[in-house]
Design an enzyme around this catalytic site. Structure first.
Site, PDB file in Angstrom:
ATOM      1  N   ASP A  34      65.927  41.134  44.590  1.00 37.27           N
ATOM      2  CA  ASP A  34      66.386  40.771  43.232  1.00 37.27           C
ATOM      3  C   ASP A  34      67.819  40.238  43.325  1.00 37.27           C
ATOM      4  OD1 ASP A  34      67.130  40.671  40.579  1.00 37.27           O
ATOM      5  OD2 ASP A  34      67.321  42.859  40.368  1.00 37.27           O
TER       6      ASP A  34
ATOM      7  N   ASP B 177      43.458  32.285  44.604  1.00 30.63           N
ATOM      8  CA  ASP B 177      43.074  33.565  44.014  1.00 30.63           C
ATOM      9  C   ASP B 177      41.581  33.597  43.680  1.00 30.63           C
ATOM     10  OD1 ASP B 177      44.118  36.103  42.941  1.00 30.63           O
ATOM     11  OD2 ASP B 177      43.419  35.335  41.016  1.00 30.63           O
TER      12      ASP B 177
ATOM     13  N   GLU C  97      41.295  33.467  48.926  1.00 31.10           N
ATOM     14  CA  GLU C  97      41.029  34.893  48.792  1.00 31.10           C
ATOM     15  C   GLU C  97      39.546  35.017  48.459  1.00 31.10           C
ATOM     16  OE1 GLU C  97      41.963  38.872  46.161  1.00 31.10           O
ATOM     17  OE2 GLU C  97      41.644  36.937  45.246  1.00 31.10           O
TER      18      GLU C  97
HETATM   19  O1  ISL Z   1      36.260  41.086  43.813  1.00 26.31           O
HETATM   20  C1  ISL Z   1      36.893  42.046  44.110  1.00 26.31           C
HETATM   21  C2  ISL Z   1      36.257  43.181  44.825  1.00 26.31           C
HETATM   22  O2  ISL Z   1      34.893  43.107  44.696  1.00 26.31           O
HETATM   23  C3  ISL Z   1      38.328  42.190  43.744  1.00 26.31           C
HETATM   24  O3  ISL Z   1      38.981  42.978  44.634  1.00 26.31           O
HETATM   25  C4  ISL Z   1      39.051  40.884  43.485  1.00 26.31           C
HETATM   26  O4  ISL Z   1      38.767  39.963  44.453  1.00 26.31           O
HETATM   27  C5  ISL Z   1      40.511  41.065  43.435  1.00 26.31           C
HETATM   28  O5  ISL Z   1      40.838  42.017  42.466  1.00 26.31           O
HETATM   29  C6  ISL Z   1      41.166  39.734  43.073  1.00 26.31           C
HETATM   30  O6  ISL Z   1      42.541  39.857  43.179  1.00 26.31           O
HETATM   31  C7  ISL Z   1      43.297  38.758  42.800  1.00 26.31           C
HETATM   32  O7  ISL Z   1      43.034  38.326  41.480  1.00 26.31           O
HETATM   33  C8  ISL Z   1      43.370  39.233  40.444  1.00 26.31           C
HETATM   34  C9  ISL Z   1      44.780  39.801  40.593  1.00 26.31           C
HETATM   35  O8  ISL Z   1      44.944  40.876  39.736  1.00 26.31           O
HETATM   36  C10 ISL Z   1      45.057  40.245  42.007  1.00 26.31           C
HETATM   37  O9  ISL Z   1      46.375  40.697  42.149  1.00 26.31           O
HETATM   38  C11 ISL Z   1      44.765  39.072  42.896  1.00 26.31           C
HETATM   39  O10 ISL Z   1      45.105  39.280  44.248  1.00 26.31           O
HETATM   40  C12 ISL Z   1      43.241  38.498  39.145  1.00 26.31           C
HETATM   41  O11 ISL Z   1      43.914  37.284  39.206  1.00 26.31           O
END
Ligand code: ISL
Length: 535
Positions: free
Chosen positions: A23, A202, A269
């Site tokens: 920060d 994401d 992801e």
């Molecule tokens: O699909 C999942 C497990 O079956 C979840 O774990 C999912 O993939 C995950 O929560 C996705 O995370 C991402 O998107 C979210 C956010 O809150 C997370 O921080 C991010 O990494 C929504 O945008």
């Protein structure tokens, strides 16, 4: 099938959870100028690629994963100029910068959604997934939000429900609409043309939904303990129609053209823990360049054979298409997940050693290099919607997101504000960067040596050098990678292990063993891991 070698293949990645990294302006929240000041540290650690969690304007219902403008940088984080300074300095240091792109949903405060909800006839209506209520007035189907409750919210003004796989403040985009696809191609080009090196994408498996939005059947493995996420009943459903639809690959085909023309990296992801589900995302030459492989996150330290299987499954894919992680801002810190205490910390390093020797892009999550444990965040300090909204404190992600301990000082060198946005926890002086940096036996120095091992031995990042798995010897997982043999004893007792080869120890979790000659079986302490240079 051979993947073409690209600029990222010999890199080591690092996830910067921006709100908790550093920060600079004493508001208790990490920001881009704070990151800028700490880039030298990352370069010292040997990092040459960072992924910065979302830094776009956002109402912060999900701490930035609810984006209100994809083409701007949040003022709270320093604005566009601060991002430009980060990118410039990072590039001077040889560090590539990935932004976190959130294409599955926007914020409900995004102008697209504000327009979409005004009327059924608005040109943006079909940018989101709107449906009439079921005959009983309830949601159109049985889909659930990851964060608890139905995946549908009723909008009284237009008498329809909209779909959200996460919070109601995160309405899902309608990826069947070509205008949505075109908008994101422009967003990707915009950032790549401004010097960003690529994107972490994401929930990359979720964008396309089945056109008929059918009800989901119960999950075959429900109740088996095999599932990762237990918020509400999300994992009790078999996610046949809400995620992993074949049409999602068309999205990446289009993005790939935009990215390849600018040498940008697309890292998904893709939260699918069956390797056969993951494969199509990365094995065609026109899909994502890389995807995170989440299956090893299920290893809790108890059954090394399971981890071995997941590592082998991942390496069964074409070389160089996976990114390896042991923790992230969404999961317990590796040292905690693997049992906590000294053993959890030792095991986390041992697992990282195994992953760093495999083809693909290894990642550290900020603080992992310090072997940090999770922090207990009391309910009254909770921030994560999983805790605040769903009341699922056991699954709260806050405890892995607390501020980075830089120094044994008030505010941990993270902030000079009287209070940080999340509790600092009970970090000790030994947890801090400052203390660990001055102690060559610290975890920080071991992780730094591990990063150097990866950089110093091109066989490890090569796409041509196969992984030759050694027969399992008790709790020891071992493989050969060209001139190197990598092994870890994940059991609780010392083990005599035969590398089957003579050589010299070039890395060991126990630094004192480095340089040791190996000629025959050697003893591996519990949670010890090493790399031997054969010859
Ligand atoms: O699909 C999942 C497990 O079956 C979840 O774990 C999912 O993939 C995950 O929560 C996705 O995370 C991402 O998107 C979210 C956010 O809150 C997370 O921080 C991010 O990494 C929504 O945008």
């Amino acid at each position: 099938m051979q993947t073409r070698r690209r600029w990222w293949h010999d890199r080591v990645g690092y996830e910067v959870y921006i709100r908790s990294f550093a920060d600079s302006d004493a508001d208790g929240v990490g920001d881009l100028d704070g990151l800028h000041e700490r880039l030298d540290y990352l370069a010292w650690l040997g990092i040459d690629l960072i992924w910065i969690t979302p830094c776009f304007p956002s109402p912060l219902a999900d701490h930035g994963y609810d984006v209100a403008d994809y083409l701007q940088v949040a003022d709270e984080l320093g604005g566009m100029r601060a991002l430009e300074r980060v990118v410039e300095r990072a590039h001077d240091l040889g560090i590539a910068v990935l932004l976190d792109l959130v294409p599955n949903h926007t914020s409900s405060a995004h102008p697209w959604f504000i327009a979409s909800r005004t009327s059924r006839n608005d040109p943006k209506r079909d940018w989101y997934i709107w449906r009439d209520p079921a005959p009983d007035g309830g949601p159109p189907n049985n889909w659930l939000s990851h964060f608890g409750g139905p995946a549908w919210t009723y909008d009284a003004a237009t008498e329809q429900y909209y779909c959200h796989l996460f919070l109601p403040e995160q309405p899902d985009l309608n990826w069947a609409n070509p205008d949505v696809a075109a908008a994101f191609e422009d967003i990707i080009a915009y950032w790549l043309d401004r010097g960003i090196d690529g994107f972490r994408i994401d929930v990359a498996h979720a964008l396309a939904k089945h056109a008929d939005l059918p009800d989901l059947p119960p999950a075959p493995g429900a109740g088996s303990g095999e599932t990762l996420e237990l918020v509400g009943n999300f994992e009790a459903l078999h996610h046949l129609y809400d995620v992993n639809q074949p049409e999602v690959l068309d999205v990446y085909r289009a993005w790939r053209r935009v990215a390849d023309a600018r040498d940008g990296l697309l890292l998904g992801e893709v939260y699918l823990t069956d390797v056969n589900d993951l494969a199509p995302f990365v094995t065609s030459q026109d899909g994502l360049h890389l995807a995170f492989w989440f299956a090893p996150l299920r290893f809790d330290g108890r059954d090394p054979a399971r981890l071995r299987r997941w590592l082998m499954e991942g390496t069964g894919l074409p070389p160089g298409c996976l990114a390896w992680i042991t923790s992230s801002h969404d999961s317990p810190r590796a040292a905690s997940r693997l049992g906590g205490g000294q053993r959890g910390r030792d095991l986390a390093l041992a697992v990282a050693v195994l992953q760093f020797g495999l083809p693909g892009l290894p990642f550290l999550y900020q603080g992992e290099e310090l072997a940090l444990l999770d922090v207990d965040v009391p309910p009254d300090a909770a921030e994560d919607p999983i805790a605040v909204r769903a009341g699922a404190y056991d699954h709260s992600r806050d405890r892995c997101r607390t501020p980075m301990p830089w120094q044994a000082a008030p505010g941990l060198g993270f902030t000079t504000a009287p209070r940080a946005w999340l509790p600092l926890g009970d970090r000790t002086a030994e947890d801090t960067v400052e203390v660990q940096r001055s102690d060559t036996h610290s975890f920080l120095h071991r992780y730094r040596a591990l990063v150097a091992l990866r950089h110093d031995h091109p066989d490890l990042s090569s796409l041509e050098v196969d992984v030759e798995w050694q027969q399992a010897q008790g709790p020891v997982i071992a493989y050969r990678r060209g001139s190197l043999i990598v092994a870890a004893n994940l059991g609780p007792d010392p083990v005599a292990w035969d590398p089957g080869q003579q050589g010299r120890v070039v890395f060991c979790t126990d630094r004192r063993r480095e340089g040791e000659r190996v000629a025959g079986p050697l003893e591996l302490a519990p949670a010890a891991a090493l790399a031997i240079h054969a010859g």
